[in-house]
Scaffold this motif. Structure first.
Motif, PDB file in Angstrom:
ATOM      1  N   GLY A   1       0.793  -1.215   0.000  1.00  0.00           N
ATOM      2  CA  GLY A   1       0.000   0.000   0.000  1.00  0.00           C
ATOM      3  C   GLY A   1       0.827   1.267   0.000  1.00  0.00           C
ATOM      4  O   GLY A   1       0.373   2.309  -0.465  1.00  0.00           O
ATOM      5  N   GLU A   2       2.075   1.222   0.501  1.00  0.00           N
ATOM      6  CA  GLU A   2       2.885   2.429   0.633  1.00  0.00           C
ATOM      7  C   GLU A   2       4.106   2.438  -0.271  1.00  0.00           C
ATOM      8  O   GLU A   2       4.788   3.446  -0.393  1.00  0.00           O
ATOM      9  N   PHE A   3       4.416   1.340  -0.929  1.00  0.00           N
ATOM     10  CA  PHE A   3       5.606   1.288  -1.755  1.00  0.00           C
ATOM     11  C   PHE A   3       5.491   0.210  -2.818  1.00  0.00           C
ATOM     12  O   PHE A   3       4.721  -0.730  -2.700  1.00  0.00           O
ATOM     13  N   ASN A   4       6.267   0.359  -3.863  1.00  0.00           N
ATOM     14  CA  ASN A   4       6.441  -0.660  -4.888  1.00  0.00           C
ATOM     15  C   ASN A   4       7.933  -0.757  -5.176  1.00  0.00           C
ATOM     16  O   ASN A   4       8.638   0.254  -5.164  1.00  0.00           O
ATOM     17  N   GLY A   5       8.418  -1.948  -5.427  1.00  0.00           N
ATOM     18  CA  GLY A   5       9.839  -2.094  -5.661  1.00  0.00           C
ATOM     19  C   GLY A   5      10.157  -3.286  -6.539  1.00  0.00           C
ATOM     20  O   GLY A   5       9.336  -4.187  -6.726  1.00  0.00           O
ATOM     21  N   SER A   6      11.358  -3.285  -7.091  1.00  0.00           N
ATOM     22  CA  SER A   6      11.854  -4.410  -7.867  1.00  0.00           C
ATOM     23  C   SER A   6      13.364  -4.400  -7.793  1.00  0.00           C
ATOM     24  O   SER A   6      13.984  -3.387  -7.442  1.00  0.00           O
ATOM     25  N   GLY A   7      13.969  -5.522  -8.120  1.00  0.00           N
ATOM     26  CA  GLY A   7      15.416  -5.542  -8.054  1.00  0.00           C
ATOM     27  C   GLY A   7      16.021  -6.862  -8.449  1.00  0.00           C
ATOM     28  O   GLY A   7      15.336  -7.786  -8.894  1.00  0.00           O
ATOM     29  N   THR A   8      17.334  -6.929  -8.259  1.00  0.00           N
ATOM     30  CA  THR A   8      18.131  -8.098  -8.643  1.00  0.00           C
ATOM     31  C   THR A   8      19.163  -8.374  -7.566  1.00  0.00           C
ATOM     32  O   THR A   8      19.733  -7.442  -6.986  1.00  0.00           O
TER      33      THR A   8
END
Length: 272
Positions: A68-75
């Motif tokens: 609800g407060e953040f979205n993220g992606s990574g490796t």
């Protein structure tokens, strides 16, 4: 990296930097059991989920995080001892200031790029000059800033293993799918359920619903926690996904022309 703390804390902390303006256990079906057995997946649901995180610790995967407060992606790519994370605060039409952050870690070097949006973005001193730039970090100045560090001895960005260890009830609901509850008081050091959230949940913290998905090899592909409304916060689902096991690409350093040394203002944002 400490994902949840950044999403709910660092953006707010930035508002207090001098000169910045304030802003507003049952078995599954016979078909599922037979396929799971063929893949070597434990029949016991909790054992299956515990085993599902082993591949994460090898440190070669991509991931995504949504809440609800953040979205993220990574490796994460341990063969090259590199990792990266991209995070965005959940900006709405009523927000005066929103932030995105791109972190890059390669062995002992790390960089961060901050981008601001909203009506107050251009009024924030110092950041306009940094727009589009990666700031190279002095490790000696960020020892206590978990948001700006990555622990290559504990590569799971969301702490799914910690949440699985806190399971109090679980059943298999289909082929590779599971549902149950966790005792969040035993998982408050995971990045999806921090101590402040657990405290706000009160008695509800002892039985927080979750769902999980495994791939055909028994590896965790999704873990979602349904966090109840508490402490003025609305109910929300916080989900972490994992993919590309064993085939993630090494993270590249930012182009030299896009790099500057980190400003004193950036370090001040992440103090405390």
């Amino acid at each position: 990296m400490n994902i949840r703390r950044w999403s709910v804390g660092v953006l707010a902390a930035a508002l207090f930097v001098p000169g910045l303006a304030a802003c507003k256990s049952e078995a599954g079906s016979p078909t599922a059991d037979s396929k799971s057995a063929a893949a070597g997946i434990p029949a016991d649901p909790k054992e299956a989920l515990a085993a599902a995180t082993k591949e994460i610790q090898k440190g070669n995967f991509t991931f995504g995080i949504k809440g609800g407060e953040f979205n993220g992606s990574g490796t994460v790519h341990m063969p090259s001892k590199s990792a990266e994370m991209k995070l965005e605060s959940g900006q709405t039409a009523n927000d005066d200031l929103a932030m995105s952050m791109h972190l890059v870690f390669i062995d002992a070097d790390s960089w961060v790029k901050l981008e601001l949006a909203g009506a107050m973005a251009d009024a924030v001193p110092g950041f306009k000059a940094m727009k589009g730039k990666f700031q190279h970090l002095d490790r000696s100045k960020i020892k206590d800033a978990k948001e700006l560090n990555f622990d290559f001895t504990d590569v799971d960005p969301a702490g799914a293993d910690k949440m699985i260890k806190a399971i109090t009830d679980v059943k298999q609901t289909g082929e590779g799918t599971y549902a149950g509850t966790i005792d969040a008081t035993k998982a408050s050091d995971s990045d999806l359920l921090d101590a402040e959230t657990v405290k706000a949940l009160g008695a509800q913290a002892s039985a927080v619903p979750f769902t999980a998905k495994l791939d055909a090899q028994g590896r965790l592909t999704e873990f979602a926690v349904q966090v109840p409304a508490a402490g003025g916060a609305e109910a929300q689902a916080v989900t972490v996904t994992y993919a590309d096991y064993g085939s993630a690409a090494a993270v590249q350093a930012p182009p030299a022309g896009q790099v500057v040394e980190a400003s004193d203002q950036l370090y001040q944002m992440f103090q405390g």
